[in-house]
Design a protein around this motif. Structure first.
Motif, PDB file in Angstrom:
ATOM      1  N   LEU A  42       7.033  30.146   9.755  1.00  0.00           N
ATOM      2  CA  LEU A  42       7.136  29.603  11.101  1.00  0.00           C
ATOM      3  C   LEU A  42       8.036  28.371  11.133  1.00  0.00           C
ATOM      4  CD1 LEU A  42       3.390  29.838  12.180  1.00  0.00           C
ATOM      5  CD2 LEU A  42       5.264  31.327  12.914  1.00  0.00           C
ATOM      6  N   PRO A  43       8.844  28.236  12.169  1.00  0.00           N
ATOM      7  CA  PRO A  43       9.639  27.016  12.325  1.00  0.00           C
ATOM      8  C   PRO A  43       8.708  25.803  12.483  1.00  0.00           C
ATOM      9  CG  PRO A  43      10.397  28.757  13.808  1.00  0.00           C
ATOM     10  CD  PRO A  43       9.105  29.218  13.225  1.00  0.00           C
ATOM     11  N   GLU A  44       9.086  24.701  11.921  1.00  0.00           N
ATOM     12  CA  GLU A  44       8.238  23.514  11.980  1.00  0.00           C
ATOM     13  C   GLU A  44       8.046  23.076  13.427  1.00  0.00           C
ATOM     14  OE1 GLU A  44       7.983  18.989  10.096  1.00  0.00           O
ATOM     15  OE2 GLU A  44       9.589  20.366   9.509  1.00  0.00           O
ATOM     16  N   GLY A  45       6.787  22.881  13.798  1.00  0.00           N
ATOM     17  CA  GLY A  45       6.472  22.418  15.138  1.00  0.00           C
ATOM     18  C   GLY A  45       6.357  23.509  16.184  1.00  0.00           C
ATOM     19  N   ALA A  46       6.698  24.761  15.830  1.00  0.00           N
ATOM     20  CA  ALA A  46       6.634  25.849  16.813  1.00  0.00           C
ATOM     21  C   ALA A  46       5.182  26.246  17.057  1.00  0.00           C
ATOM     22  CB  ALA A  46       7.427  27.055  16.322  1.00  0.00           C
ATOM     23  N   PRO A  47       4.763  26.396  18.311  1.00  0.00           N
ATOM     24  CA  PRO A  47       3.396  26.863  18.573  1.00  0.00           C
ATOM     25  C   PRO A  47       3.233  28.299  18.106  1.00  0.00           C
ATOM     26  CG  PRO A  47       4.654  26.840  20.609  1.00  0.00           C
ATOM     27  CD  PRO A  47       5.527  26.204  19.553  1.00  0.00           C
ATOM     28  N   ALA A  48       2.034  28.627  17.603  1.00  0.00           N
ATOM     29  CA  ALA A  48       1.826  29.955  17.023  1.00  0.00           C
ATOM     30  C   ALA A  48       0.462  30.496  17.423  1.00  0.00           C
ATOM     31  CB  ALA A  48       1.941  29.895  15.503  1.00  0.00           C
ATOM     32  N   PHE A  49       0.407  31.822  17.546  1.00  0.00           N
ATOM     33  CA  PHE A  49      -0.827  32.539  17.850  1.00  0.00           C
ATOM     34  C   PHE A  49      -0.951  33.688  16.855  1.00  0.00           C
ATOM     35  CE2 PHE A  49      -2.692  36.328  19.944  1.00  0.00           C
ATOM     36  CZ  PHE A  49      -3.983  35.856  20.169  1.00  0.00           C
ATOM     37  N   ALA A  50      -2.098  33.771  16.178  1.00  0.00           N
ATOM     38  CA  ALA A  50      -2.333  34.874  15.243  1.00  0.00           C
ATOM     39  C   ALA A  50      -3.624  35.594  15.626  1.00  0.00           C
ATOM     40  CB  ALA A  50      -2.433  34.349  13.814  1.00  0.00           C
ATOM     41  N   PHE A  51      -3.527  36.907  15.767  1.00  0.00           N
ATOM     42  CA  PHE A  51      -4.701  37.760  15.971  1.00  0.00           C
ATOM     43  C   PHE A  51      -4.993  38.422  14.632  1.00  0.00           C
ATOM     44  CE2 PHE A  51      -6.143  42.196  17.168  1.00  0.00           C
ATOM     45  CZ  PHE A  51      -7.467  41.832  17.357  1.00  0.00           C
ATOM     46  N   VAL A  52      -6.148  38.105  14.047  1.00  0.00           N
ATOM     47  CA  VAL A  52      -6.495  38.582  12.715  1.00  0.00           C
ATOM     48  C   VAL A  52      -7.757  39.429  12.815  1.00  0.00           C
ATOM     49  CG1 VAL A  52      -7.018  37.923  10.342  1.00  0.00           C
ATOM     50  CG2 VAL A  52      -5.519  36.472  11.742  1.00  0.00           C
ATOM     51  N   HIS A  53      -7.624  40.724  12.573  1.00  0.00           N
ATOM     52  CA  HIS A  53      -8.766  41.630  12.655  1.00  0.00           C
ATOM     53  C   HIS A  53      -9.231  41.997  11.250  1.00  0.00           C
ATOM     54  CE1 HIS A  53     -10.646  45.650  12.608  1.00  0.00           C
ATOM     55  NE2 HIS A  53     -11.275  45.174  13.659  1.00  0.00           N
ATOM     56  N   LEU A  54     -10.522  41.819  10.994  1.00  0.00           N
ATOM     57  CA  LEU A  54     -11.113  42.139   9.690  1.00  0.00           C
ATOM     58  C   LEU A  54     -12.138  43.240   9.868  1.00  0.00           C
ATOM     59  CD1 LEU A  54     -11.675  38.480   8.426  1.00  0.00           C
ATOM     60  CD2 LEU A  54      -9.685  39.955   8.041  1.00  0.00           C
ATOM     61  N   TYR A  55     -12.179  44.164   8.903  1.00  0.00           N
ATOM     62  CA  TYR A  55     -13.052  45.338   9.020  1.00  0.00           C
ATOM     63  C   TYR A  55     -14.184  45.336   7.996  1.00  0.00           C
ATOM     64  CZ  TYR A  55     -13.806  50.123  10.724  1.00  0.00           C
ATOM     65  OH  TYR A  55     -14.307  51.230  11.331  1.00  0.00           O
ATOM     66  N   ASP A  56     -14.286  44.262   7.213  1.00  0.00           N
ATOM     67  CA  ASP A  56     -15.213  44.269   6.071  1.00  0.00           C
ATOM     68  C   ASP A  56     -16.666  44.453   6.487  1.00  0.00           C
ATOM     69  OD1 ASP A  56     -13.406  42.859   3.601  1.00  0.00           O
ATOM     70  OD2 ASP A  56     -12.782  42.446   5.659  1.00  0.00           O
ATOM     71  N   VAL A  57     -17.102  43.732   7.544  1.00  0.00           N
ATOM     72  CA  VAL A  57     -18.517  43.794   7.938  1.00  0.00           C
ATOM     73  C   VAL A  57     -18.736  45.065   8.746  1.00  0.00           C
ATOM     74  CG1 VAL A  57     -20.435  42.531   8.953  1.00  0.00           C
ATOM     75  CG2 VAL A  57     -18.523  41.284   7.966  1.00  0.00           C
ATOM     76  N   HIS A  58     -18.669  46.173   8.069  1.00  0.00           N
ATOM     77  CA  HIS A  58     -18.773  47.497   8.676  1.00  0.00           C
ATOM     78  C   HIS A  58     -19.159  48.453   7.555  1.00  0.00           C
ATOM     79  CE1 HIS A  58     -17.745  51.106  10.952  1.00  0.00           C
ATOM     80  NE2 HIS A  58     -17.601  50.357  12.026  1.00  0.00           N
ATOM     81  N   TYR A  59     -19.889  49.490   7.919  1.00  0.00           N
ATOM     82  CA  TYR A  59     -20.289  50.460   6.907  1.00  0.00           C
ATOM     83  C   TYR A  59     -19.055  51.073   6.229  1.00  0.00           C
ATOM     84  CZ  TYR A  59     -22.599  54.224   4.512  1.00  0.00           C
ATOM     85  OH  TYR A  59     -23.053  55.044   3.530  1.00  0.00           O
TER      86      TYR A  59
END
Length: 364
Positions: free
Chosen positions: A65-82
């Motif tokens: 990321l460029p320094e100072g640039a605003p950022a949004f991350a959507f992080v989906h995890l599947y571990d807590v699932h059968y």
């Protein structure tokens, strides 16, 4: 979409997902400038990438990321699932019985007919808690590492559903609308967030609007209610109660839940049954009081119909079949082969039900 709203503010936007249900197949990549689907080719037969590996991908992207640039991350995890099977040292933390080997997943109906023994169910609960502990550990490291270089970040953790471990005589999710499946975490931590607990009932439909407000925009036709005033100030206005409706049509069910504090009413459209719970007296919803509260059920049914609405209108006389349920203007239910006169308004449930008429078909 939320990423499109954030794009207008100059945000860098990345998504990292481990299930196709929030992937490009369903349009969830829209508005991202970086989107990784960390999904096995045959998702049904393989385990998704674990949380630690996903976290590494996220932090690698953050370094670009460029320094100072605003950022949004959507992080989906599947571990807590059968099937829950965390790595060492987490995989022996909460198991209080010996592991007889991984249970083979069948389906909801199998376990209704063949309920797990208490020791087997306790093992499953232990493995579930172990997986949560593992993901907690990964999230702690991810958030602290990210915040070290971007200290003004707000972190938000949510879940899509809970899990049943014997409360209704079964195991899993997707077939009931009771608290163990619908009550999920919504945790917010970071710059400018007050340390408090919002008491108003909220729902995941409020999430996009709240995040947009925290980022400084109201752009976008978002559903739900902005909860950001309650997050920034202790005692801040949380807005009106939300999350009135919930529904499921999985596992051969067709249910709608209406919440009208302190009551939950669950209508089974296929089984033509109604459940009613007082969540103050019975917070786990174990005592169905519908038979003693007929007038209340009638009133709530009217409220449910108002929430659902009547979005369809017949522009001509129709004779058709449907695999769903037609809800008429007066609130009655109809299935199978039906006839409707031109001008009649109605609802079709579930939302993806199919109607077939005169050789043509369409989905709601």
């Amino acid at each position: 979409t939320l990423p499109e709203a954030l794009e207008a503010l100059g945000y860098q936007r990345a998504g990292f997902v481990t299930t196709p249900f929030v992937g490009a197949r369903y349009g969830f990549d829209r508005g991202f400038d970086h989107f990784e689907e960390l999904i096995p080719e045959d998702f049904a037969l393989a385990t998704a990438l674990d949380a630690d590996s996903v976290s590494t991908r996220v932090l690698d992207w953050a370094e670009t990321l460029p320094e100072g640039a605003p950022a949004f991350a959507f992080v989906h995890l599947y571990d807590v699932h059968y099937p829950c099977d965390p790595p060492e040292p987490f995989n022996s933390r909460f198991n209080r019985v010996a592991r007889p080997g991984e249970l083979e997943y069948e389906n909801y109906f199998h376990y209704q007919r063949n309920p797990l023994s208490e020791s087997a169910m306790e093992q499953q609960r232990g493995q579930y808690d172990e997986e949560i502990a593992f993901v907690d550990s990964v999230l702690r490291d991810l958030c602290t590492t990210w915040a070290a270089s971007r200290p003004n970040t707000v972190f938000i953790v949510v879940s899509d559903h809970g899990e049943e471990f014997g409360e209704r005589g079964s195991w899993g999710h997707g077939h009931t609308l009771t608290p163990e499946q619908l009550w999920v975490p919504w945790i917010v931590w970071g710059e400018g967030i007050a340390s408090s607990r919002v008491q108003t009932r909220v729902g995941l439909e409020d999430l996009a609007r709240t995040i947009a407000a925290l980022a400084g925009t109201s752009f976008g036709p978002f559903d739900g209610i902005d909860r950001s005033p309650a997050l920034k100030l202790v005692g801040g206005d949380p807005g009106d109660p939300g999350a009135a409706l919930a529904s499921t049509s999985r596992r051969n069910t067709m249910k709608i839940r209406l919440h009208a504090a302190p009551l939950d009413m669950i209508a089974d459209l296929r089984g033509r049954t109604v459940e009613l719970y007082d969540l103050v007296q019975d917070p786990r919803a174990m005592q169905n009081i519908a038979s003693q509260q007929g007038n209340v059920v009638t009133t709530l049914w009217g409220g449910m119909m108002k929430e659902i609405g009547l979005p369809w209108v017949a522009t001509r006389d129709l004779a058709f079949t449907t695999d769903g349920v037609i809800i008429s203007e007066e609130g009655s239910l109809h299935t199978g082969e039906l006839s409707i006169v031109a001008g009649v308004r109605f609802a079709l449930w579930p939302l993806d039900a199919v109607i077939e008429s005169s050789g043509s078909s369409w989905a709601a």
